[in-house]
Design a protein around this motif. Sequence first.
Motif, short mmCIF file in Angstrom:
data_model
loop_
_atom_site.label_atom_id
_atom_site.label_comp_id
_atom_site.label_asym_id
_atom_site.label_seq_id
_atom_site.Cartn_x
_atom_site.Cartn_y
_atom_site.Cartn_z
N VAL A 283 10.56 4.57 -9.28
CA VAL A 283 10.97 5.55 -8.33
C VAL A 283 9.46 6.52 -7.95
CG1 VAL A 283 11.66 7.92 -8.54
CG2 VAL A 283 12.20 6.65 -9.71
N VAL A 284 9.53 5.86 -6.32
CA VAL A 284 8.41 6.64 -5.57
C VAL A 284 8.16 7.67 -4.70
CG1 VAL A 284 7.62 5.46 -2.82
CG2 VAL A 284 8.85 3.77 -4.23
N THR A 285 7.15 8.42 -4.73
CA THR A 285 7.11 9.32 -4.67
C THR A 285 5.26 9.55 -3.83
OG1 THR A 285 6.81 10.81 -6.52
CG2 THR A 285 5.94 12.19 -5.35
N VAL A 286 6.24 10.46 -2.18
CA VAL A 286 5.92 10.22 -1.23
C VAL A 286 4.18 11.24 -1.08
CG1 VAL A 286 6.12 9.81 1.71
CG2 VAL A 286 7.33 9.06 0.18
N PRO A 287 3.42 11.03 -1.13
CA PRO A 287 2.73 11.86 -0.43
C PRO A 287 2.65 12.70 0.73
CG PRO A 287 1.73 9.72 -1.25
CD PRO A 287 2.75 9.04 -1.55
N GLY A 288 2.19 13.86 1.04
CA GLY A 288 2.82 14.83 1.79
C GLY A 288 0.66 14.82 2.72
N VAL B 85 -2.96 2.43 6.33
CA VAL B 85 -3.72 1.49 7.08
C VAL B 85 -2.21 0.16 6.82
CG1 VAL B 85 -5.09 -0.55 7.90
CG2 VAL B 85 -5.70 1.77 6.64
N VAL B 86 -1.84 -0.74 7.90
CA VAL B 86 -0.31 -1.46 7.88
C VAL B 86 -0.72 -2.69 9.08
CG1 VAL B 86 1.14 0.08 9.39
CG2 VAL B 86 2.36 -1.71 8.13
N TYR B 87 -0.61 -3.65 8.93
CA TYR B 87 -0.42 -5.03 9.48
C TYR B 87 0.89 -5.52 10.31
CZ TYR B 87 -5.24 -6.22 10.42
OH TYR B 87 -7.29 -5.56 10.80
N GLN C 28 7.81 12.31 9.64
CA GLN C 28 8.28 13.35 8.08
C GLN C 28 7.21 13.83 6.96
OE1 GLN C 28 11.53 10.83 7.72
NE2 GLN C 28 13.17 11.63 8.68
N THR C 29 6.08 12.77 7.26
CA THR C 29 5.38 12.46 5.58
C THR C 29 4.19 13.88 6.32
OG1 THR C 29 4.90 11.05 6.20
CG2 THR C 29 6.36 10.83 4.64
N GLY C 30 4.16 13.67 7.71
CA GLY C 30 2.42 13.68 7.33
C GLY C 30 1.26 12.90 7.37
N ILE C 31 1.99 12.09 6.52
CA ILE C 31 1.05 10.30 6.53
C ILE C 31 0.79 10.38 7.86
CG2 ILE C 31 0.32 9.00 5.38
CD1 ILE C 31 2.74 9.50 3.40
N THR C 32 -1.02 9.91 8.13
CA THR C 32 -0.89 9.36 9.38
C THR C 32 -1.20 7.64 9.13
OG1 THR C 32 -2.62 10.71 9.88
CG2 THR C 32 -3.17 9.01 10.86
N GLN D 40 0.14 6.00 -0.98
CA GLN D 40 0.60 6.35 0.79
C GLN D 40 1.01 4.76 0.93
OE1 GLN D 40 -2.42 7.74 -0.02
NE2 GLN D 40 -2.40 9.74 0.21
N ALA D 41 0.76 4.34 0.64
CA ALA D 41 0.59 2.47 0.83
C ALA D 41 2.11 2.38 0.02
CB ALA D 41 0.34 1.19 -0.24
N ARG D 42 2.17 2.92 -1.18
CA ARG D 42 3.90 2.60 -2.33
C ARG D 42 4.93 4.11 -0.89
NH1 ARG D 42 0.38 0.97 -5.52
NH2 ARG D 42 0.61 0.45 -7.44
N GLY D 43 4.29 4.66 -0.74
CA GLY D 43 5.29 5.99 0.14
C GLY D 43 5.48 5.34 1.35
#
Length: 332
Positions: free
Chosen positions: A10-15, A20-22, A40-44, A256-259
């Motif tokens: 169960v994924v919990t998204v950090p705030g 980093v995504v390709y 929505q998450t505050g993750i850059t 953050q990647a899992r989020g």
Amino acid sequence: MAPGLPPEEVVTVPGEGTVVVYVEAPRRTAAPVLRTFEEQTGITVTATYRESLGDRFLPVLKEEAAKGKVDLFWGATPLSALDLAGDGLAVPFRPAGARPVPAQYRDRQFRFIGFAANPRVFIYNSDRLKQEDAPAETSDLVRAPWAGHGAMPRIASGGPAFHAAGLFALWGPERARSFFEALRSDGTRIAEDDRAVRRLVASGEALWGMVGLDEAICAKREAEPINILFPDRMGMGTVVPPQVAVLLRGAPHPAQARGLFGYLFATEGAWLFGQNDCPLITFVPGVPKPDWIPALAAINVALLDPEAAARAYREHGEYLASWGAGGGAPRP
């Protein structure tokens, strides 16, 4: 659970934080989703798109991933995902939200999971052809009266490559190669990509074309004289490349990647795929969508194992990469 498979999480998204995504998929598809995820998450989100690197994209991704500098890969098809997995760069991951994804759209070890479908479809110029006069089967494209009057994208990468490799897997190499050689020699226009095929069909320079559903719906949304048909409805079915997510080994921002991975299967993320003018079909059930996006259950889908397509792509990669070079002139 089968032995050796990762546990469902169960994924919990950090705030906060960074990911980093390709991204192999078009920017027009991915950027709105990634931007909304940020909001929505505050993750850059730091994203590198294939459109920026061209043919250097996969080698650069592998190099950076091997150094532990990349968190996530967003693939346009399973081909690059399985390449990364073969190099030991993919981490098995099984978010609970991905439970509804049919088996043919994910890796057996969960090294990649498809989150949205982009079927390969026929388009035809509605000013020049009636529906009953348009091709219905993939094999029709090299038969009269359709042979030599259409357009196909090059098949070196992305959806066109997965489709071509799928035909090699479904039909066998001899029949598939014969089909592509006939296309190349009969006057069929070979364009650089789906968007170029769309332009040829919309202008009437080609009567028909083969593109991704996203491009076809985009044409309809922009009132171009184009209609859409799902090929092989009475036969093998439509080839449906899934867009896929891969968690990369040594991800520098694992939470953050899992989020972000989980967000692609959450209602909020899945809903966004249908809001684009060039939309995808989410695998998440029960998500509201515009009327112009078909339900995947309404499509006769070809039963194509992504690993079989990837094997065909590796075995016939040189041919697929060369097909269409120089605009489709036949080899001497």
